[in-house]
Motif scaffolding. Sequence first.
Motif, mmCIF file in Angstrom:
data_model
loop_
_atom_site.group_PDB
_atom_site.id
_atom_site.type_symbol
_atom_site.label_atom_id
_atom_site.label_comp_id
_atom_site.label_asym_id
_atom_site.label_seq_id
_atom_site.Cartn_x
_atom_site.Cartn_y
_atom_site.Cartn_z
ATOM 1 N N ARG A 5 0.850 -1.232 0.109
ATOM 2 C CA ARG A 5 0.029 0.134 -0.040
ATOM 3 C C ARG A 5 1.040 1.144 0.143
ATOM 4 O O ARG A 5 1.527 1.664 1.186
ATOM 5 N N VAL A 7 1.416 5.281 -0.651
ATOM 6 C CA VAL A 7 0.642 6.579 -0.421
ATOM 7 C C VAL A 7 1.714 7.869 -0.631
ATOM 8 O O VAL A 7 2.825 7.681 -0.322
ATOM 9 N N VAL A 89 -1.711 11.781 5.207
ATOM 10 C CA VAL A 89 -1.707 11.212 3.902
ATOM 11 C C VAL A 89 -2.461 11.916 2.914
ATOM 12 O O VAL A 89 -3.569 12.475 3.141
ATOM 13 N N GLU A 91 -2.697 11.231 -0.499
ATOM 14 C CA GLU A 91 -3.178 10.503 -1.708
ATOM 15 C C GLU A 91 -2.808 8.964 -1.879
ATOM 16 O O GLU A 91 -1.610 8.662 -1.462
ATOM 17 N N PRO A 92 -3.623 7.903 -1.868
ATOM 18 C CA PRO A 92 -3.164 6.395 -2.041
ATOM 19 C C PRO A 92 -2.795 6.166 -3.673
ATOM 20 O O PRO A 92 -3.211 6.949 -4.525
ATOM 21 N N ARG A 94 -1.036 3.081 -6.021
ATOM 22 C CA ARG A 94 -0.796 1.530 -6.324
ATOM 23 C C ARG A 94 0.425 1.209 -6.471
ATOM 24 O O ARG A 94 1.131 1.826 -7.510
#
Length: 95
Positions: A5, A7, A89, A91-92, A94
Amino acid sequence: MAGARVVLFITRSDPQGRERLGAYLPDGRLVDLQAGHMAMRGVPSPFLRDRTAFTFGAGPAAATVEQVLAWVASQQPPGVLVPDRNVQVTEPLRA
């Protein structure tokens, strides 16, 4: 640690508010990826500079993230884990 994950985050103590790439260990702790790479290799990674590393598929960036996370999990170097209370945080991504 496949499928890390990743970020973008800002540390609250950074007066410039510069975004950094981070990723979570399985136990939920956030790793500053560039700091982890510096601790692991002694040099910054070109794949961990900013969000563009993950724009067109992860490729080398994803492999680098996995290496850094595995190393940090096993070595626990100082200055690489970012306390939750110091992070926003933004923005996530991938991996």
